[in-house]
Design a protein around this motif. Sequence first.
Motif, short mmCIF file in Angstrom:
data_model
loop_
_atom_site.label_atom_id
_atom_site.label_comp_id
_atom_site.label_asym_id
_atom_site.label_seq_id
_atom_site.Cartn_x
_atom_site.Cartn_y
_atom_site.Cartn_z
N ALA A 352 0.83 -1.22 0.00
CA ALA A 352 0.00 0.00 0.00
C ALA A 352 0.85 1.25 0.00
CB ALA A 352 -0.94 -0.02 1.20
N SER A 353 1.93 1.26 0.82
CA SER A 353 2.79 2.44 0.87
C SER A 353 3.51 2.66 -0.46
CB SER A 353 3.81 2.30 2.00
OG SER A 353 4.59 1.12 1.82
N THR A 354 3.90 1.57 -1.12
CA THR A 354 4.55 1.70 -2.43
C THR A 354 3.60 2.30 -3.45
OG1 THR A 354 5.88 -0.26 -1.94
CG2 THR A 354 5.75 0.44 -4.24
N LEU A 355 2.36 1.87 -3.44
CA LEU A 355 1.37 2.42 -4.35
C LEU A 355 1.17 3.92 -4.11
CD1 LEU A 355 -1.00 2.13 -6.42
CD2 LEU A 355 -2.46 1.78 -4.43
N SER A 356 1.09 4.33 -2.86
CA SER A 356 0.85 5.73 -2.54
C SER A 356 1.99 6.61 -3.04
CB SER A 356 0.67 5.90 -1.03
OG SER A 356 -0.40 5.11 -0.56
N ILE A 357 3.22 6.16 -2.82
CA ILE A 357 4.37 6.98 -3.20
C ILE A 357 4.57 6.98 -4.72
CG2 ILE A 357 6.87 7.23 -2.98
CD1 ILE A 357 6.61 6.04 -0.16
N VAL A 358 4.67 5.77 -5.28
CA VAL A 358 4.93 5.67 -6.72
C VAL A 358 3.76 6.22 -7.52
CG1 VAL A 358 5.39 4.07 -8.61
CG2 VAL A 358 6.47 3.71 -6.38
N GLY A 359 2.53 5.84 -7.12
CA GLY A 359 1.37 6.33 -7.84
C GLY A 359 1.26 7.84 -7.80
N GLY A 360 1.49 8.42 -6.64
CA GLY A 360 1.42 9.88 -6.53
C GLY A 360 2.48 10.57 -7.36
N LEU A 361 3.71 10.07 -7.32
CA LEU A 361 4.79 10.70 -8.09
C LEU A 361 4.57 10.57 -9.59
CD1 LEU A 361 7.93 9.62 -6.00
CD2 LEU A 361 6.95 11.91 -6.18
N VAL A 362 4.22 9.35 -10.01
CA VAL A 362 4.06 9.11 -11.45
C VAL A 362 2.89 9.90 -12.01
CG1 VAL A 362 3.49 7.37 -13.17
CG2 VAL A 362 5.15 6.84 -11.38
N ILE A 363 1.75 9.79 -11.36
CA ILE A 363 0.56 10.49 -11.85
C ILE A 363 0.75 11.99 -11.79
CG2 ILE A 363 -1.89 10.91 -11.42
CD1 ILE A 363 -2.11 8.02 -10.49
N GLY A 364 1.29 12.49 -10.66
CA GLY A 364 1.50 13.93 -10.54
C GLY A 364 2.44 14.48 -11.60
N THR A 365 3.51 13.73 -11.89
CA THR A 365 4.47 14.20 -12.89
C THR A 365 3.90 14.14 -14.29
OG1 THR A 365 6.29 13.43 -11.49
CG2 THR A 365 6.78 13.85 -13.82
N GLU A 366 3.22 13.05 -14.61
CA GLU A 366 2.77 12.85 -15.98
C GLU A 366 1.58 13.74 -16.34
OE1 GLU A 366 4.42 11.26 -18.25
OE2 GLU A 366 5.89 10.83 -16.66
N VAL A 367 0.69 14.02 -15.40
CA VAL A 367 -0.43 14.89 -15.75
C VAL A 367 0.05 16.31 -16.02
CG1 VAL A 367 -2.15 13.53 -14.52
CG2 VAL A 367 -0.97 15.37 -13.31
N VAL A 368 1.15 16.71 -15.36
CA VAL A 368 1.72 18.03 -15.64
C VAL A 368 2.42 18.02 -16.99
CG1 VAL A 368 3.46 19.72 -14.91
CG2 VAL A 368 1.96 18.65 -13.21
N ASN A 369 3.18 16.95 -17.28
CA ASN A 369 3.86 16.87 -18.57
C ASN A 369 2.88 16.79 -19.74
OD1 ASN A 369 6.33 16.91 -17.28
ND2 ASN A 369 6.52 14.67 -17.22
N ALA A 370 1.72 16.18 -19.50
CA ALA A 370 0.71 16.07 -20.56
C ALA A 370 -0.18 17.30 -20.66
CB ALA A 370 -0.15 14.83 -20.30
N ASN A 371 0.11 18.34 -19.85
CA ASN A 371 -0.67 19.58 -19.85
C ASN A 371 -2.15 19.34 -19.54
OD1 ASN A 371 1.54 21.25 -20.48
ND2 ASN A 371 1.29 20.86 -22.68
N LEU A 372 -2.41 18.37 -18.66
CA LEU A 372 -3.78 18.13 -18.21
C LEU A 372 -4.13 18.96 -16.97
CD1 LEU A 372 -3.99 14.26 -18.62
CD2 LEU A 372 -4.87 16.02 -20.17
#
Length: 472
Positions: A352-372
């Motif tokens: 669960a902790s891995t999902l929270s950290i990795v999911g937050g970092l990946v999603i947060g970074t990619e939605v900004v890079n995709a201009n969403l």
Amino acid sequence: MANHVALPTSADLESNIRGLTDVFNAPGDIYGREFRLQEIKGCILYHIAYTDRERLQNSVLSPLQRATETRLEDVLPILDLKRVTDFHSAAEGMKQGKCAIMLDQSNEIMLADVSIQLTDHAAEPQNEQTIRGSHDGFVDDLATNSQLIRKRLTAADLVERNYVLGAKSSLSVSLLYLQEMADPNVVEQIAAKIAGISVDFVKSAGQITELLESSTLSFFPQTIFSERPDTTVSHLMDGRVVVLIDGNAMAVILPVTFFMFFQVPDDYVSRWWNGTFFRFLRYISMILTVALPSIYIAIVSNHFEVLPIDLVFSLKASLENIPFDPLIEALFMIIVLELLREAALRLPKSIASTLSIVGGLVIGTEVVNANLVSTTMIVVIALTAVASFSLPSQEMRLALRLVSIPVMFASAMLGFVGIALSFSLLFMHLTKLESFGVPYFYPFAPLEPRRLLPALIQLPVRMFGKKTSKQE
């Protein structure tokens, strides 16, 4: 009990039984067992909530029935034996788990220790952790939870009413309150609601608490859940009512007020100004949880003029390539955040902790890079999430998250006027809401000046008033 005038015993057995039973406000909790000791009539009285009946049977009753001597010290294989000659001392001992042994033609009461031992049963609280306070917590057994409360609160006026709900499930429920502190009208309302629950099967404790709420349409919780016996005892001393449900490691506390949801045990084990500072932080977190996304949406959509010119240029640059309105951005990020939180709750703790950290970092970074989503919106939603997580009550945290969504819609349509209108409606609802006749927004509505400071800040111990009356 030390403040009570001593009530001396007599040499009549029946008079002693009546006198000792009458000391307790809940005589239904006092059980008796008659016996004969060498043709001398006797009786054992014990409090059902404090006494280990197996120890009572093996260490007291059986030796008395087999005794060939009349001196109790020679008969009972118990180290902790004490003779008293007044009812209040005997009752005090019974609240510590001792049984009272009385013989006819004797004015002495023998107290023998047969108390319940709970050292291996209490669990450490998981959701209400404290640094310096007690680490005992409730478990799934109702009898154990009741004993954990009684171990800390040995008041003679502590009353426990027992109910069985569900025609097929037979779920045990206990109602506890202090007779001298609780409002009898509130007690009877809650007791009537519990007794009036008519269902075939009780699925969970949440089903019972929902039936106990005064207004099921309100976003705001009208009960407090606590897994700490010390916190529960504190609420009992404040004149509130506690409901224990078998199979649930939580105590349900009611009636409640809005400001009770921002108090934690650490407030009372640290310096008073530390408690005051952190309580104010929780109030700020409440405001940020409800208002921060709405304020950002209102500024970006309607009120750029309130910002310094340099900050306007910075915001414009972050929003330049974003194809969505700020409201859509905020809703998207809130949904993503809630999905991550829900997934972390359902997954095993090891991942669960891995999902929270990795999911937050990946999603947060990619939605900004995709201009969403703009980078500023990421910061706003992250601050809002941190603020909501700092609130001690899970129920109030969820309520404030739900409340923030219509406020965001109002700010997107009307700007600051929409926020002001939303908060006006919110305060109107809070001032109208009641919990078993107790105003939810007390002491602000109705206004009670002398209760404002204790509700908002943690006062020094020397300023605490002694509780001598029923709940206001």
